[in-house]
Design a protein around this motif. Structure first.
Motif, PDB file in Angstrom:
ATOM      1  N   UNK A 275     -47.718-149.994  24.646  1.00  0.00           N
ATOM      2  CA  UNK A 275     -46.354-149.298  23.947  1.00  0.00           C
ATOM      3  C   UNK A 275     -46.399-147.688  24.450  1.00  0.00           C
ATOM      4  N   UNK A 276     -47.748-147.030  24.219  1.00  0.00           N
ATOM      5  CA  UNK A 276     -47.789-145.492  24.604  1.00  0.00           C
ATOM      6  C   UNK A 276     -47.425-145.207  26.065  1.00  0.00           C
ATOM      7  N   UNK A 277     -47.981-146.295  26.947  1.00  0.00           N
ATOM      8  CA  UNK A 277     -47.819-146.251  28.357  1.00  0.00           C
ATOM      9  C   UNK A 277     -46.106-146.560  28.724  1.00  0.00           C
ATOM     10  N   UNK A 278     -45.435-147.557  27.747  1.00  0.00           N
ATOM     11  CA  UNK A 278     -44.222-147.388  28.014  1.00  0.00           C
ATOM     12  C   UNK A 278     -43.267-146.266  27.730  1.00  0.00           C
ATOM     13  N   UNK A 279     -43.598-145.443  27.289  1.00  0.00           N
ATOM     14  CA  UNK A 279     -42.767-144.266  27.089  1.00  0.00           C
ATOM     15  C   UNK A 279     -42.623-143.544  28.361  1.00  0.00           C
ATOM     16  N   UNK A 280     -43.668-143.513  29.000  1.00  0.00           N
ATOM     17  CA  UNK A 280     -43.402-142.932  30.366  1.00  0.00           C
ATOM     18  C   UNK A 280     -42.467-143.861  31.386  1.00  0.00           C
ATOM     19  N   UNK A 281     -42.947-145.009  31.265  1.00  0.00           N
ATOM     20  CA  UNK A 281     -41.972-146.112  32.113  1.00  0.00           C
ATOM     21  C   UNK A 281     -40.302-145.837  31.535  1.00  0.00           C
ATOM     22  N   UNK A 282     -40.084-145.734  30.369  1.00  0.00           N
ATOM     23  CA  UNK A 282     -38.756-145.499  29.689  1.00  0.00           C
ATOM     24  C   UNK A 282     -38.212-144.182  30.223  1.00  0.00           C
ATOM     25  N   UNK A 283     -39.087-143.052  30.320  1.00  0.00           N
ATOM     26  CA  UNK A 283     -38.557-141.759  30.592  1.00  0.00           C
ATOM     27  C   UNK A 283     -38.277-141.837  32.225  1.00  0.00           C
ATOM     28  N   UNK A 284     -39.016-142.451  33.050  1.00  0.00           N
ATOM     29  CA  UNK A 284     -38.816-142.729  34.449  1.00  0.00           C
ATOM     30  C   UNK A 284     -37.417-143.208  34.731  1.00  0.00           C
ATOM     31  N   UNK A 285     -37.173-144.510  34.077  1.00  0.00           N
ATOM     32  CA  UNK A 285     -36.070-145.278  34.209  1.00  0.00           C
ATOM     33  C   UNK A 285     -34.640-144.518  33.679  1.00  0.00           C
ATOM     34  N   UNK A 286     -34.834-143.550  32.746  1.00  0.00           N
ATOM     35  CA  UNK A 286     -33.511-142.820  32.520  1.00  0.00           C
ATOM     36  C   UNK A 286     -32.993-141.901  33.580  1.00  0.00           C
ATOM     37  N   UNK A 287     -33.756-141.897  34.700  1.00  0.00           N
ATOM     38  CA  UNK A 287     -33.213-141.026  35.913  1.00  0.00           C
ATOM     39  C   UNK A 287     -32.089-141.730  36.623  1.00  0.00           C
ATOM     40  N   UNK A 288     -32.253-143.179  36.585  1.00  0.00           N
ATOM     41  CA  UNK A 288     -31.155-144.109  37.160  1.00  0.00           C
ATOM     42  C   UNK A 288     -30.594-145.145  36.610  1.00  0.00           C
ATOM     43  N   UNK A 289     -31.164-145.581  35.605  1.00  0.00           N
ATOM     44  CA  UNK A 289     -30.512-146.424  34.611  1.00  0.00           C
ATOM     45  C   UNK A 289     -29.845-146.228  33.340  1.00  0.00           C
ATOM     46  N   UNK A 290     -28.662-146.368  32.690  1.00  0.00           N
ATOM     47  CA  UNK A 290     -28.418-146.232  31.379  1.00  0.00           C
ATOM     48  C   UNK A 290     -29.343-147.020  30.523  1.00  0.00           C
ATOM     49  N   UNK A 291     -29.322-146.287  29.150  1.00  0.00           N
ATOM     50  CA  UNK A 291     -30.450-147.036  28.289  1.00  0.00           C
ATOM     51  C   UNK A 291     -29.950-148.306  27.746  1.00  0.00           C
ATOM     52  N   UNK A 292     -28.844-148.664  27.824  1.00  0.00           N
ATOM     53  CA  UNK A 292     -28.333-150.049  27.519  1.00  0.00           C
ATOM     54  C   UNK A 292     -28.646-151.082  28.459  1.00  0.00           C
ATOM     55  N   UNK A 293     -28.572-150.654  29.825  1.00  0.00           N
ATOM     56  CA  UNK A 293     -28.885-151.463  30.897  1.00  0.00           C
ATOM     57  C   UNK A 293     -30.184-151.563  31.198  1.00  0.00           C
ATOM     58  N   UNK A 294     -31.140-150.526  31.170  1.00  0.00           N
ATOM     59  CA  UNK A 294     -32.654-150.708  30.987  1.00  0.00           C
ATOM     60  C   UNK A 294     -32.930-151.649  29.891  1.00  0.00           C
ATOM     61  N   UNK A 295     -32.820-151.500  28.767  1.00  0.00           N
ATOM     62  CA  UNK A 295     -33.011-152.182  27.553  1.00  0.00           C
ATOM     63  C   UNK A 295     -32.522-153.560  27.750  1.00  0.00           C
ATOM     64  N   UNK A 296     -31.455-154.074  28.119  1.00  0.00           N
ATOM     65  CA  UNK A 296     -30.868-155.347  28.183  1.00  0.00           C
ATOM     66  C   UNK A 296     -31.750-156.033  29.336  1.00  0.00           C
TER      67      UNK A 296
END
Length: 304
Positions: A24-45
């Motif tokens: 999960x700690x590493x997951x914050x980095x992946x989530x941070x990177x994803x915010x540059x191209x995907x909306x948070x609903x799309x990424x989580x979905x």
């Protein structure tokens, strides 16, 4: 002998939860990177449905008849949706390290909600730890430069409240439901809710998905499929006190990975805030775990 076996099972469960906290700690980095191209609903979905599909064959195998206990799956999925959405939205304007530490405040909040919902007694140290953790969150968010916390950090703090409820629901549900069926169910609920809102606010397109594929793979297969399943397995074999203490390490791993992979830095005020949050979490859970251990020593074993 019975106590020895119980201790061995508990240690194994703690190791699984430690791995979950690391992932999960590493997951914050992946989530941070994803915010540059995907909306948070799309990424989580996408990532939650991806995890559900991976675990679906195993989950179906253990699926029993529908009964009232399966409503725990829906409830867990709703809290998972709320917590992950707030976390991802907050990461758009805050660092992975800050998000990890603020999210970790849920560890202190869990005992309070257990007291309100299940009439469990809350020691004084938890009240003190909660107040200190909120103070540390303020220092971490403002950095000694702003009076008002950032919007991203506020979202992470609200998300911490939702994560606290999710931890409680998971702890209760896995005592009665098959772990894999429960995991698949909550991932499906969470993923579907996210995709519905994504179509309304941030419709999916291949051009937005393509740059986020590595983050989606880590977020779906690592953070969700592996991390949350290890959480469910661990919580089914270990007490809640162990779970919240070990999961507090998620914040430390998030800060380490953020510094190593994203070159994130904190000023000395934010470091002090992180320290206060971490000490608050450890103090509260240390005294809770010690009290639980003393209670178990007083209880007679089957051999007595």
């Amino acid at each position: 002998m019975q106590n020895l076996n119980r201790s061995k099972v508990r240690i194994q469960a703690d190791i699984l939860m430690f791995i979950a906290a690391l992932v999960w700690g590493g997951g914050f980095v992946a989530q941070r990177v994803a915010t540059y191209s995907l909306g948070y609903f799309a990424f989580n979905g996408i990532r939650f449905l991806m995890a559900a599909l991976v675990l679906l064959p195993v989950g179906i195998r253990f699926l029993g008849k529908f009964d009232r206990r399966l409503w725990w799956v829906v409830l867990a999925g709703v809290f998972l949706f709320g917590g992950s959405a707030l976390q991802q939205a907050g990461l758009a304007t805050t660092s992975a390290g800050s998000a990890g530490f603020i999210t970790g405040v849920y560890v202190v909040l869990v005992p309070f909600f257990l007291a309100v919902l299940f009439r469990e007694k809350v020691p004084l140290v938890n009240w003190i730890a909660a107040a200190a953790a909120l103070g540390g969150t303020y220092l971490l968010s403002t950095g000694g430069q702003n009076i008002r916390p950032s919007s991203g950090d506020i979202l992470e703090l609200i998300g911490a409240v939702v994560w606290a409820f999710h931890i409680i629901v998971v702890g209760k549900a896995v005592k009665h439901l098959n772990i894999f069926t429960f995991s698949v169910g909550q991932f499906l609920v969470c993923g579907v809710l996210n995709l519905i809102l994504a179509q309304i606010f941030t419709p999916l397109s291949w051009t937005s998905i393509q740059p986020a594929i590595p983050a989606l793979l880590y977020g779906g297969l690592g953070s969700v499929a592996l991390g949350f399943t290890l959480q469910a397995v661990g919580q089914s074999k270990a007490p809640t006190a162990d779970a919240v203490l070990i999961f507090s390490l998620e914040a430390v791993f998030a800060a380490i990975f953020g510094a190593l992979l994203l070159s994130e830095r904190m000023n000395w005020v934010q470091v002090v805030g992180c320290g206060i949050i971490f000490i608050s979490i450890l103090s509260a859970q240390f005294f809770s775990a010690r009290a639980e251990g003393q209670q178990q020593e007083l209880e007679p074993t089957a051999e007595e």
